[in-house]
Each structure stands twice: as C-alpha cells, then as structure tokens.
Write a protein that holds these residues in place. Structure first.
Motif, mmCIF file in Angstrom:
data_model
loop_
_atom_site.group_PDB
_atom_site.id
_atom_site.type_symbol
_atom_site.label_atom_id
_atom_site.label_comp_id
_atom_site.label_asym_id
_atom_site.label_seq_id
_atom_site.Cartn_x
_atom_site.Cartn_y
_atom_site.Cartn_z
ATOM 1 N N TYR A 164 0.272 -1.127 0.067
ATOM 2 C CA TYR A 164 -0.018 0.188 -0.062
ATOM 3 C C TYR A 164 0.668 1.069 0.060
ATOM 4 O O TYR A 164 1.459 1.451 0.711
ATOM 5 C CB TYR A 164 -0.974 -0.079 0.956
ATOM 6 C CG TYR A 164 -1.589 1.159 1.377
ATOM 7 C CD1 TYR A 164 -2.636 1.233 0.103
ATOM 8 C CD2 TYR A 164 -1.443 2.647 2.221
ATOM 9 C CE1 TYR A 164 -3.391 2.783 0.524
ATOM 10 C CE2 TYR A 164 -1.532 3.585 2.784
ATOM 11 C CZ TYR A 164 -2.679 3.605 1.875
ATOM 12 O OH TYR A 164 -3.888 5.089 1.387
ATOM 13 N N TYR A 167 0.615 5.955 0.107
ATOM 14 C CA TYR A 167 -0.003 6.855 0.326
ATOM 15 C C TYR A 167 1.037 8.201 -0.206
ATOM 16 O O TYR A 167 1.835 8.366 0.732
ATOM 17 C CB TYR A 167 -0.813 7.137 1.091
ATOM 18 C CG TYR A 167 -1.165 8.544 1.304
ATOM 19 C CD1 TYR A 167 -1.980 8.599 1.002
ATOM 20 C CD2 TYR A 167 -0.585 9.229 2.254
ATOM 21 C CE1 TYR A 167 -2.982 9.976 0.848
ATOM 22 C CE2 TYR A 167 -1.490 10.688 2.424
ATOM 23 C CZ TYR A 167 -2.521 11.219 1.519
ATOM 24 O OH TYR A 167 -2.949 12.476 1.691
ATOM 25 N N TYR A 209 -2.690 13.948 -4.506
ATOM 26 C CA TYR A 209 -2.701 12.827 -3.907
ATOM 27 C C TYR A 209 -2.894 11.629 -4.412
ATOM 28 O O TYR A 209 -3.847 11.156 -5.374
ATOM 29 C CB TYR A 209 -3.960 13.429 -2.553
ATOM 30 C CG TYR A 209 -4.588 14.454 -2.037
ATOM 31 C CD1 TYR A 209 -3.397 14.965 -1.242
ATOM 32 C CD2 TYR A 209 -6.282 14.618 -2.103
ATOM 33 C CE1 TYR A 209 -4.260 16.138 -0.900
ATOM 34 C CE2 TYR A 209 -6.113 15.413 -0.790
ATOM 35 C CZ TYR A 209 -5.059 16.636 -0.441
ATOM 36 O OH TYR A 209 -4.913 18.050 -0.219
ATOM 37 N N THR A 210 -2.085 10.272 -3.778
ATOM 38 C CA THR A 210 -1.757 9.053 -4.782
ATOM 39 C C THR A 210 -2.111 8.448 -3.201
ATOM 40 O O THR A 210 -2.041 8.258 -2.491
ATOM 41 C CB THR A 210 -0.759 8.625 -5.276
ATOM 42 O OG1 THR A 210 -0.639 10.135 -5.700
ATOM 43 C CG2 THR A 210 -0.618 7.317 -5.797
ATOM 44 N N ASN A 211 -3.358 7.120 -4.376
ATOM 45 C CA ASN A 211 -3.545 6.272 -2.605
ATOM 46 C C ASN A 211 -3.540 4.868 -4.183
ATOM 47 O O ASN A 211 -4.137 4.373 -4.925
ATOM 48 C CB ASN A 211 -5.371 5.649 -2.106
ATOM 49 C CG ASN A 211 -4.943 7.062 -0.948
ATOM 50 O OD1 ASN A 211 -4.739 6.379 -0.246
ATOM 51 N ND2 ASN A 211 -5.994 8.008 -1.131
ATOM 52 N N ARG A 212 -2.881 3.925 -3.401
ATOM 53 C CA ARG A 212 -2.261 2.106 -4.413
ATOM 54 C C ARG A 212 -2.238 1.359 -3.283
ATOM 55 O O ARG A 212 -1.055 1.146 -2.852
ATOM 56 C CB ARG A 212 -0.721 2.660 -5.397
ATOM 57 C CG ARG A 212 -0.732 1.879 -5.924
ATOM 58 C CD ARG A 212 0.825 2.426 -6.617
ATOM 59 N NE ARG A 212 0.637 1.147 -7.644
ATOM 60 C CZ ARG A 212 0.527 0.486 -9.043
ATOM 61 N NH1 ARG A 212 0.042 1.663 -9.552
ATOM 62 N NH2 ARG A 212 0.576 -0.149 -9.624
ATOM 63 N N TRP A 213 -2.697 -0.128 -3.626
ATOM 64 C CA TRP A 213 -2.678 -0.532 -3.141
ATOM 65 C C TRP A 213 -2.229 -2.291 -4.435
ATOM 66 O O TRP A 213 -3.161 -1.966 -5.617
ATOM 67 C CB TRP A 213 -3.731 -1.090 -2.045
ATOM 68 C CG TRP A 213 -4.977 -0.834 -2.849
ATOM 69 C CD1 TRP A 213 -6.370 -0.542 -3.183
ATOM 70 C CD2 TRP A 213 -5.514 -2.972 -3.360
ATOM 71 N NE1 TRP A 213 -7.008 -1.217 -3.589
ATOM 72 C CE2 TRP A 213 -6.169 -2.650 -3.591
ATOM 73 C CE3 TRP A 213 -4.920 -4.039 -3.408
ATOM 74 C CZ2 TRP A 213 -7.469 -3.263 -3.923
ATOM 75 C CZ3 TRP A 213 -5.420 -5.063 -3.777
ATOM 76 C CH2 TRP A 213 -7.550 -4.043 -4.166
ATOM 77 N N HIS A 235 -5.184 2.033 -8.226
ATOM 78 C CA HIS A 235 -4.803 3.234 -8.752
ATOM 79 C C HIS A 235 -5.823 4.810 -8.899
ATOM 80 O O HIS A 235 -6.395 4.655 -9.568
ATOM 81 C CB HIS A 235 -3.515 3.664 -9.391
ATOM 82 C CG HIS A 235 -2.224 4.635 -9.196
ATOM 83 N ND1 HIS A 235 -1.572 4.857 -8.723
ATOM 84 C CD2 HIS A 235 -2.772 5.950 -9.071
ATOM 85 C CE1 HIS A 235 -1.027 5.621 -8.701
ATOM 86 N NE2 HIS A 235 -1.264 6.602 -9.023
#
Length: 748
Positions: A317, A319, A345-349, A372
C-alpha cells in the motif's frame, strides 16, 4: 665424554632449527567479512590448510625460501600470491577475494521468465544489488536509478517534480516496471510505484534494455525494470536504514521478519519519507523542491510446501501527499485561482503472488492486481484518474532433450478513466474495460556447448485494437568463459494510453488536443551485446560490456509542442521514429580495495516526418555514470564518489521570443560519501550531494515562465516576451548542494 658432546650438539641444532623455522599466516575475507573453509595450498609442497570460522589460517615450521600460496573457495576464482620467507620470519599474508566472486553467475529471471545463471542467459540482463545503490543513498528507487548507465529518471514538472524513467532515450510509457516478475506498475504510476518500494526488501534489480513484448506484452517496448524482493527466509531479522539531509528531508526504511506458524515466513517492509521545508533559492516565489509526505508498507508471505514447491504472496500500500507552488500556498488554496499550487494525492494498493501447481510438471500460476487512484490539482485544472489492472499468467517449463521450452497463457484486464481529452471524443473506448488475453511459446535450444538459440512468439488479442503478434529471436555464443557474444532481435507493441498526467498537458495554458483516432505503436528492435572479463592472479578484475541497439517505430504517438505554443496535439506520427545508439559498461576492481564502475551511452532518438528529422525533446545524445569506491580496511572506512553527466537536450520553449535556452547545457550531478563499519551491526554514513552545486536555472533569466502571473490574469503587465505561465521547462533536479547523515542497523 664423546656421547655427552654429541648429545649437546644434537640438542643445540634442534633448538636452532626450531628458532629458525618460519610461518605464513593470515585471514581470507570478501567484502570485509571473513570466509571460513577456504582451501589454502602451498604450491610445490603437499601442505594444505583450511581457514577456521574467523577466516584465519597458518602454515608453520617453514624453512626459508620462496613460496606461492593459493586460496580457493566455492563461488570464487582462485587467487595466488608469492612471497620470500627469511629464516625464522613470521609473515602475515591476507587474501581479499571480493573481486574474484563469481558475481556474473547470479541467477536472473527477467530475460527468459525462468531462473537461469546470468552468464548462461541468451538475453543480456544487467543486475544491480543494494550494495551498488548504497554508494549514493536515495529515498526511492526512482532516484537511485540515476546511477545506472542508459537509464535516466526524467522530471517532467518543475513544480510537482513527478516524472518517468527513460531507457535508451525512450520515455516512461515504454518501460515496464515489475515486482518479482509481475507487471503491477504501468504508465499511470511508474514514478509512484518506484517511489514506494522499501529499499530494505530489495534483493536485486534486473534491467533488460530493448523490447520484451513477446514475454511480457504491452508496454515492454523500451525495456524492463524488475525489482526482485528478498525471500523471507533469507532476510535479516530486523534492519533499519535512516538518513536525513540538510534540506530537512527524512527517510526511514525498516524491515523485519517473523514466523506465522511452522511453515510460514513473513517479511515486512516500511518506508516513510517526509520533506516539509519549502525553499526558494532562485527567488521566483515558487518552491524549488516539491514537498512530500509518503508512506509505503509491503508484506511478503512465503509458504513451505511439499517437495519445495513455491507459493509466495505479497501486498503493498502506498499513500503520498505532495505539493509545490507559490511559497505562500496551503491546502485552503487547492484548486482555486488565488495562490498557485500543484497538489497530488495518490492512493495505491496491490497484491502479487506466485503458486506452483501440485503436479509433476513445472507449472506456475502468477497473478497480480492493483488499483491506483489519483486526485490532483494543477492550479485550477483538475486531474482525477483511476486505474485497475488485473493480471494472471500460467507457465509450463519443460525440458525435452536439447530444448528448454516455456509455454504460457496470460490474461490482462485494464480499466483506465480520467477527466481529460485522453478518454473523451474519438478515444472514449479507452475509458472502458480493456481485455488483453495472450499466449506465448519460447524455445531455448542448445546447439552446441558454446552456442544457444532462443526463439519466441506471442499472440495477443486486444479488445480495442484486435490481433497483435510479437516474435522474438536471441543467439548466444560463449567464445570462452570470459568472452560472450549475444544477438537479440524482436518486436514490441504499446496499446494506446497517452496517459495525460503528462504535466505539460495539465499545467500552464496549453490546450490538449487529440485530432485523430490513435493507433497502437509497434517497434522492431535489434541489439548486439559483447561481454569480456579479465582476472589477474593478484585479485585484480576488469570487465567490459558493450551493446549496440536499434529500434524502429511505426505509429509513434507523440505530443506536438512546437506547432502551436498554446496547444499540445497528440497524434500518431505521419512517418517513423528511430532510437539507435551504443553503450558500454566498465568495471575495474584492484586488490588494494579500489573499485571503479563507469558507463557511457551515446544515443540518437529522432522522428522522421515528411523528410524532416527532429531530435526528440528532453533527450540527451550522450550520458555517463560512474562510481569510484575505495576501502581503507584497517580503519573499516569506505569512500564512494558517484556522479553522472548529460549532454545538451532540446527543451520545450513557448515561442521564438522565449529568452530561455533552446538546449540545456552539459550538466553533471556528483556526490561523495564516507561509510564507517566499525560498530557491531551498525554502519554509519554521511556525505555531500550535488558537489558542484548545479541547478537548471544557471544561464537562464528564469525557469518558470510568468511565475509572477501563474493564472495569466494580467498578460499585458511586465511581459516583454509575450509569454504565458509555463512550468514545463525542466530537465534536471533543482536541489542545491546539501549534506546527509544516516545509519544502517542489521540484526540477523
């Protein structure tokens, strides 16, 4: 009386002989660590000894004379030293086998999708270990790749500092990033994926330059970067690598492992990077360096199974909150037109896995899935994107006589959507779900002990673009164990995804246009590689690897920055493009502890349209990288001097009246580091980055056009060159000289 005299003479001679006998002793080590069970032979005699657990040995009761001592160990070449022993002398003779380790026999998987020793692979694979990257510590793999020949991290935005990876001059969308062989990072997130991998988990990084679409499919056009993570059972119990810079950057990298049951080993890595100190050394009221707050967690599970079958499962994960802009910006201004800022803002899993089926044949099921999500503001322009990629691949590894066969079937699912012209109008189909099933076969044939031939073929069906064929050919001639010639040829393809987080398209006043329906790109490539190694008996090693490459493009998708300074027009090239060049890597290791690594690449990357040749923008003709290391063994001190150099590249100007230089100067970033390993389990290091204090604003009146009017509200005020706001004139990092200090703790 005669008997007593004879006995006295005998006793005297015996004591004299003992007194005059000499010895040879010492320690055998590699990379500063003692080597046990090393064989030492005193040539010309029958004397043989082994080193003990501390790497020490001794030959005793030796008469005076000339001796040759040979040290040999598994995984190392033999080393021979000569000396003259005087009567009664005790000589200390140490052996450092660091330079003689068979490092070119590392096991690699990237070139052929199966484990093979590097020297035996018909596909040239470059291997870089954590020790190489520790010569210039960085907070991310993205930055660390600046020390690899022919690979350049390219910054695309002067304010938000995001970018992509160039291999042999080809931009980020042409490079496939993998973790443990899984294509989890695509063009949308190459920089974010590389910024979030904890360095403590990296076993090695394998790089293949040139198309590999016959094995890996779309996007493997310019090359592959495969990040191999450590096996939990081989990792340290706990490790920490923490450093800070005088810019007030802080990077923390932690790794630890534990057992979750009798047959399960778990490895966890954590990376945290924080930079929250805005600076403006060039006095344009904009941040010189993007502020970042990033955390990444990676965990890998290894399951022990019967007959040592493989089953690994990993998850990650990431962020990140990054921003740059006017010095007075804060989040209350996000998306507004009062104070300019670029906020991302980046959220990735992601999840990856590899499972060996419980059958007699070598069948492996590999799979990955990632999501993503990105929420960005570039002034008042928003970029909101979502991408989902699922991947599954079944391979069958089969040996039949001289044929080493690999069969595979793959399925790739992609969803990509954003709020830009990339997914509207004629390209709206790209926003839907895209399926990419494929099958491939590869045959590695041993023609003779010194000759190998590899042939491969892949067929894919893209739900938008239809049938895609990609053949591949490779030939390896092992002239002898120190001279190897490789020839590789093949095709590559890249499906349409212009990925408009091309920051030139999202910042400033340029309008993005897609004028025609975009077609998939296709390439034809040939690469000739020669490797030569030379060893000396005293431990000196010299190796050189050279490559000549040529890639031809059809339907190249390019952004036209030149026709209209107010627009970026994306279209397939009405002509063709070529990337060609030559590269060389040199490695010199001396027995006194000096090691020199140097690489250089000359490349010509250009488009040909209507008979006119145009050099690709932001692409250098020549680049060089070096690392000079010296170990002062008595002090347990290491010195590392690293750097790179780039020749001029064409830059994006706004108009003929733009006073900024059309081409960058030749520029170089150089660093120096001292490392001390005299403490138990702890290494302390520190140094200086950017010794020359180089920044891209040198010789230019400004870097960001119209920084005083970022929303173009007053174009008639103080605007002698009739420009609009534009932050895309960037080609190198904008950080000044700075110091750094850190430590590494390892508990095994």
């Amino acid at each position: 009386m005669r008997i007593i005299l004879t006995f006295s003479v005998f006793i005297y001679c015996s004591f004299a002989a003992v007194a005059q006998s000499g010895s040879i002793s010492g320690q055998v080590s590699s990379e500063g660590k003692p080597l046990p069970a090393v064989n030492l032979i005193l040539q010309g005699t029958s004397l043989t000894v082994k080193t003990d657990s501390t790497g020490n040995y001794v030959f005793s009761k030796l008469a005076s004379g000339t001796y040759k001592v040979q040290a040999s160990a598994v995984g190392f070449r033999k080393m021979l030293k000569s000396l003259v022993l005087k009567e009664g002398e005790q000589v200390q003779l140490n052996f450092d086998l660091s330079n003689l380790q068979q490092d070119l026999n590392e096991v690699v998987v990237t070139g052929t999708l199966k484990e093979v020793k590097r020297l035996e692979s018909p596909v040239p694979v470059e291997v870089y270990t954590p020790a190489f990257f520790r010569k210039n510590p960085t907070p991310s793999i993205f930055e660390a790749l600046q020390n690899v020949n022919g690979v350049r991290p390219q910054l695309n935005c002067n304010i938000c500092n995001t970018g992509d990876i160039h291999i042999n001059g080809l931009e980020g969308p042409y490079t496939m990033i993998l973790i443990d062989g899984m294509p989890i990072v695509s063009s949308l997130s190459s920089v974010y994926g590389l910024s979030g991998i904890p360095n403590s988990l990296v076993e090695q990084i394998e790089i293949v330059k040139g198309p590999a679409s016959s094995l890996y499919g779309s996007e493997a056009v310019g090359g592959l970067i495969n990040i191999i993570t450590k096996k939990p059972q081989n990792a340290a119990l706990f490790s920490a690598d923490i450093f800070a810079t005088s810019y007030q950057e802080l990077n923390t990298d932690l790794g630890f492992k534990f057992k979750a049951g009798k047959n399960i080993d778990v490895l966890t890595g954590l990376n945290y990077f924080k930079y929250g100190n805005p600076v403006d050394h060039n006095h344009d009221n904009f941040t010189d360096v993007t502020l970042q707050d990033r955390i990444s967690v990676f965990q890998k599970w290894n399951f022990k199974r019967k007959q040592d079958r493989i089953f690994t499962l990993g998850g990650r994960y990431v962020y990140e909150d990054r921003w740059g802009g006017e010095m007075q910006w804060n989040k209350s201004y996000r998306g507004g037109d009062q104070v300019y800022g670029e906020s991302i803002y980046t959220n990735r899993w992601e999840v990856i896995g590899n499972y060996q089926l419980p059958v007699a044949e070598k069948l492996f099921l590999a799979f990955s899935y990632n999501e993503h999500n990105q929420d960005s503001r570039y002034g008042t322009t928003s970029y909101i994107a979502e991408q989902k990629i699922g991947f599954a691949q079944l391979t069958w590894d089969k040996q039949i006589g001289k044929h080493d066969l690999l069969f595979g079937a793959a399925m790739r699912y992609t969803y990509y959507g954003d709020n830009t012209p990339a997914t509207t109008g004629m390209n709206q189909d790209l926003k839907k779900n895209t399926w990419l099933p494929g099958i491939f076969v590869q045959d590695e044939l041993t023609l003779a002990p010194k000759h190998k031939l590899l042939a491969g073929f892949r067929y894919d069906y893209n739900s938008v673009h239809g049938n895609i064929f990609t053949p591949r050919f490779a030939y390896k001639w092992s002239i002898n164990e120190n001279n190897i010639l490789r020839l590789n040829a093949g095709t590559g393809f890249r499906v349409v995804n212009i990925f408009t987080e091309d920051h030139a398209a999202l910042t400033g006043a340029r309008e993005v246009k897609v004028t025609h329906e975009l077609k998939p790109e296709k390439t034809y490539n040939i690469n000739l590689n020669f490797l030569k190694k030379m060893y000396a008996e005293n431990g000196t090693f010299f190796g050189i690897e050279t490559s000549a490459f040529y890639t031809y493009f059809n339907n190249r998708i390019i952004g036209d920055f030149d026709s209209n300074p107010d627009e970026i027009v994306y279209d397939n090239l009405d002509g063709y493009a070529v990337s060609k060049g030559f590269s060389a890597n040199m490695d010199l290791s001396l027995h006194n502890g000096l090691k020199i690594i140097f690489g250089g690449t000359y490349q010509d990357v250009a488009t040909y349209e209507h008979g006119v040749k145009k050099q690709q923008i932001l692409t250098e003709k020549f680049s060089g990288n070096w690392a000079v290391s010296y170990k002062i063994r008595p002090l347990k001190l290491s010195v590392d001097y690293t750097g790179n150099i780039y020749s001029p590249m064409r830059l994006p100007l706004l108009s003929d009246s733009d006073p900024r230089k059309e081409y960058s100067p030749t520029w170089s970033i150089q660093n120096i580091q001292l490392s001390f390993a005299g403490f138990k389990n702890i290494e302390v290091y520190g140094g200086i980055k950017n010794l020359l204090n180089w920044t891209p604003n040198r010789g230019n009146p400004f870097i960001i056009a119209r920084a005083n009017d970022p929303f173009d509200k007053h174009p008639e005020v103080d605007n002698p060159y009739n420009l609009t706001f534009d932050p895309t004139y960037v080609y190198g990092p904008n950080q000044n000289i700075r110091g750094f200090l850190g430590f590494r703790l390892t508990i095994k």
